[in-house]
Design an enzyme around this catalytic site. Structure first.
Site, PDB file in Angstrom:
ATOM      1  N   LYS A 155      -2.685   4.586  -4.171  1.00 44.52           N
ATOM      2  CA  LYS A 155      -3.503   5.030  -3.028  1.00 44.52           C
ATOM      3  C   LYS A 155      -5.100   5.249  -3.405  1.00 44.52           C
ATOM      4  CE  LYS A 155      -0.220   8.049  -0.530  1.00 44.52           C
ATOM      5  NZ  LYS A 155      -0.428   7.330   0.789  1.00 44.52           N
ATOM      6  N   ASN A 177       5.584  -1.343   8.573  1.00 43.27           N
ATOM      7  CA  ASN A 177       5.664  -0.244   7.781  1.00 43.27           C
ATOM      8  C   ASN A 177       6.758   0.708   7.963  1.00 43.27           C
ATOM      9  OD1 ASN A 177       4.313   1.643   6.214  1.00 43.27           O
ATOM     10  ND2 ASN A 177       3.475   2.924   7.553  1.00 43.27           N
ATOM     11  N   LYS A 196      -1.684  -4.112   9.879  1.00 41.53           N
ATOM     12  CA  LYS A 196      -0.287  -3.649   9.618  1.00 41.53           C
ATOM     13  C   LYS A 196       0.161  -2.729  10.798  1.00 41.53           C
ATOM     14  CE  LYS A 196       2.154  -1.424   6.026  1.00 41.53           C
ATOM     15  NZ  LYS A 196       2.255  -1.027   4.467  1.00 41.53           N
ATOM     16  N   ASN A 250       8.807   9.965   4.032  1.00 42.74           N
ATOM     17  CA  ASN A 250       7.599  10.496   3.693  1.00 42.74           C
ATOM     18  C   ASN A 250       6.999  11.105   4.670  1.00 42.74           C
ATOM     19  OD1 ASN A 250       4.913   9.203   3.694  1.00 42.74           O
ATOM     20  ND2 ASN A 250       6.266   7.446   3.557  1.00 42.74           N
ATOM     21  N   ASN A 306      -4.708  -0.554   8.768  1.00 42.99           N
ATOM     22  CA  ASN A 306      -3.399   0.338   8.865  1.00 42.99           C
ATOM     23  C   ASN A 306      -3.453   1.243  10.026  1.00 42.99           C
ATOM     24  OD1 ASN A 306      -0.909   1.182   8.544  1.00 42.99           O
ATOM     25  ND2 ASN A 306      -1.369   2.446   6.534  1.00 42.99           N
ATOM     26  N   ALA A 319       0.853  -1.181  -0.153  1.00 44.21           N
ATOM     27  CA  ALA A 319      -0.069   0.105   0.025  1.00 44.21           C
ATOM     28  C   ALA A 319       0.967   1.304   0.091  1.00 44.21           C
ATOM     29  CB  ALA A 319      -0.938   0.073   1.032  1.00 44.21           C
ATOM     30  N   GLY A 371      12.096  -2.961   3.153  1.00 42.95           N
ATOM     31  CA  GLY A 371      13.521  -2.998   2.532  1.00 42.95           C
ATOM     32  C   GLY A 371      13.762  -4.177   1.553  1.00 42.95           C
ATOM     33  N   ASN A 410       2.393   9.268  10.263  1.00 36.58           N
ATOM     34  CA  ASN A 410       2.175  10.732   9.828  1.00 36.58           C
ATOM     35  C   ASN A 410       0.900  11.202  10.015  1.00 36.58           C
ATOM     36  OD1 ASN A 410       4.808  10.739   8.415  1.00 36.58           O
ATOM     37  ND2 ASN A 410       4.142   9.568   6.809  1.00 36.58           N
ATOM     38  N   THR A 411      -0.144  10.374  10.625  1.00 35.96           N
ATOM     39  CA  THR A 411      -1.342  10.984  11.238  1.00 35.96           C
ATOM     40  C   THR A 411      -1.401  11.016  12.765  1.00 35.96           C
ATOM     41  OG1 THR A 411      -2.533   9.981   9.262  1.00 35.96           O
ATOM     42  CG2 THR A 411      -3.941  10.336  11.520  1.00 35.96           C
ATOM     43  N   PHE A 455      -1.926  10.141   4.456  1.00 34.36           N
ATOM     44  CA  PHE A 455      -2.988   9.445   4.088  1.00 34.36           C
ATOM     45  C   PHE A 455      -3.704  10.573   3.048  1.00 34.36           C
ATOM     46  CE2 PHE A 455      -4.175   6.467   8.026  1.00 34.36           C
ATOM     47  CZ  PHE A 455      -2.874   5.655   7.733  1.00 34.36           C
ATOM     48  N   SER A 495       0.951   4.046  10.397  1.00 35.03           N
ATOM     49  CA  SER A 495       1.633   5.524   9.836  1.00 35.03           C
ATOM     50  C   SER A 495       2.057   6.346  10.739  1.00 35.03           C
ATOM     51  CB  SER A 495       0.370   5.837   8.799  1.00 35.03           C
ATOM     52  OG  SER A 495       1.097   7.212   8.494  1.00 35.03           O
TER      53      SER A 495
END
Length: 358
Positions: A65, A240, A211, A110, A170, A61, A291, A175-176, A114, A173
């Site tokens: 997106k 992740n 995840k 990154n 998920n 993922a 990786g 980033n949220t 989302f 992440s």
């Protein structure tokens, strides 16, 4: 990589990473690039979580997106493709710039957050491919400003259960803000209870994967393993992007906020994968990600306990022919080693990886 691929990469790397991503999606929509067909080898087929995979390599993922090109990705040689992360409402994500290439490390940082077009747009595209072959998973998430994040996951299950071969919850992440807190046992227990109840009442019941992040300590992994077993989740995706920055050569970009993916993530994510396999036992499905950029790194994930493997960042540096090359390498490996199935390799270096620091 071929000389042509190297020239193409050099040109693309003069552009902003997000621009290149958009160009690559557009190219796949138009039927480009045309990659050599990956071999179909019976020894690479495997059944995981009740699904029959033609080979164990998947697209992770984060790339597709909005579910625009899953079939084109399968055409590159992947055995399965995972679209998303999709949130109920469209959202623009974090301010740009938000993707950074660490070329010396073959890595990416990154902090997209989302960014996606929302449930409705993705559902229309997935509904339009009804009847087509190929395993396409849907990765679901929560909106940044949602008042009920668990409710967002329930809505994702209800919306995509009829269209997804499998679903991924998920919570990995970075980033949220606050999303990774859902990996804590109390919140995770409620999340998984409500997600599995939503699947039970949906019109279809695809497998559900969770995840998780690679930045978890042993006690947290133990809690997650206990919850996924108790709630009868079908599998775990490990893992992740990382917040760690150890050993990077790209010093000028190492301080950028966000999740690090690519080659530097391999050891950390593989060690966490092996620990999770030890905790959940031999029966639960595990997808290894982090990786993977070659046949050998894909095989090593399997040796460490993965049933299936995924990649994304590796293709940024190795080009669109990478999945076909990895699958061809897997076919040569089973032939050379005299294996009847690639599954025979699983867990063969489990103990080696489970004791590694991460």
């Amino acid at each position: 990589m071929s000389m042509l691929d190297r020239i193409g990469q050099k040109l693309l790397f003069t552009l902003d990473p997000e621009t290149v991503h958009g160009l690559s999606i557009a190219a796949l929509r138009c039927g480009l690039p045309v990659a050599p067909r990956a071999p179909r080898d019976e020894r690479l087929k495997l059944r995981v979580a009740g699904l029959d995979f033609p080979n164990p390599l998947g697209m992770a993922a984060g790339y597709d997106k909005n579910a625009e090109v899953p079939d084109a990705l399968l055409g590159l040689g992947f055995g399965f493709a995972e679209v998303g992360t999709v949130t109920p409402l469209a959202q623009t994500g974090n301010p740009k710039p938000r993707i950074f290439r660490l070329t010396a490390d073959e890595a990416v940082i990154n902090r997209l957050g989302f960014n996606n077009e929302g449930h409705e747009a993705a559902e229309k595209r997935l509904a339009a491919r009804k009847g087509r072959l190929g395993i396409v998973g849907v990765n679901i998430g929560a909106n940044k400003d949602s008042a009920d994040r668990i409710g967002d996951y329930e809505r994702g299950v209800a919306r995509f259960a009829p269209h997804a071969t499998y679903l991924t919850v998920n919570i990995s992440s970075p980033n949220t803000p606050g999303l990774r807190n859902m990996q804590e046992r109390e919140q995770l227990g409620e999340l998984l209870s409500r997600v599995m109840a939503a699947r039970a009442s949906a019109s279809a019941q695809p497998p559900v994967f969770l995840k998780i992040a690679p930045d978890l300590v042993e006690a947290e992994l133990e809690d997650i393993a206990a919850e996924v077993a108790e709630k009868r989740v079908d599998g775990v995706i490990v893992s992740n992007t990382t917040l760690a920055r150890t050993g990077l050569r790209s010093a000028s970009l190492a301080g950028e906020a966000g999740g690090l993916s690519g080659k530097p993530l391999f050891e950390r994510s593989t060690a966490v994968l092996a620990r999770m396999r030890k905790l959940v036992g031999p029966e639960m499905a595990i997808i290894g990600v982090g990786g993977v950029d070659s046949t050998e790194t894909a095989l090593e994930k399997i040796r460490a306990g993965a049933d299936l493997v995924q990649l994304y960042t590796g293709m940024i540096y190795a080009g669109p022919a990478l999945p076909g090359r990895i699958v061809a390498g897997m076919a040569r490996f089973v032939e050379r080693e005299g294996l009847t199935s690639l599954r025979e390799l699983r867990d063969s270096r489990l103990d080696h990886w489970a004791v590694k620091a991460h």
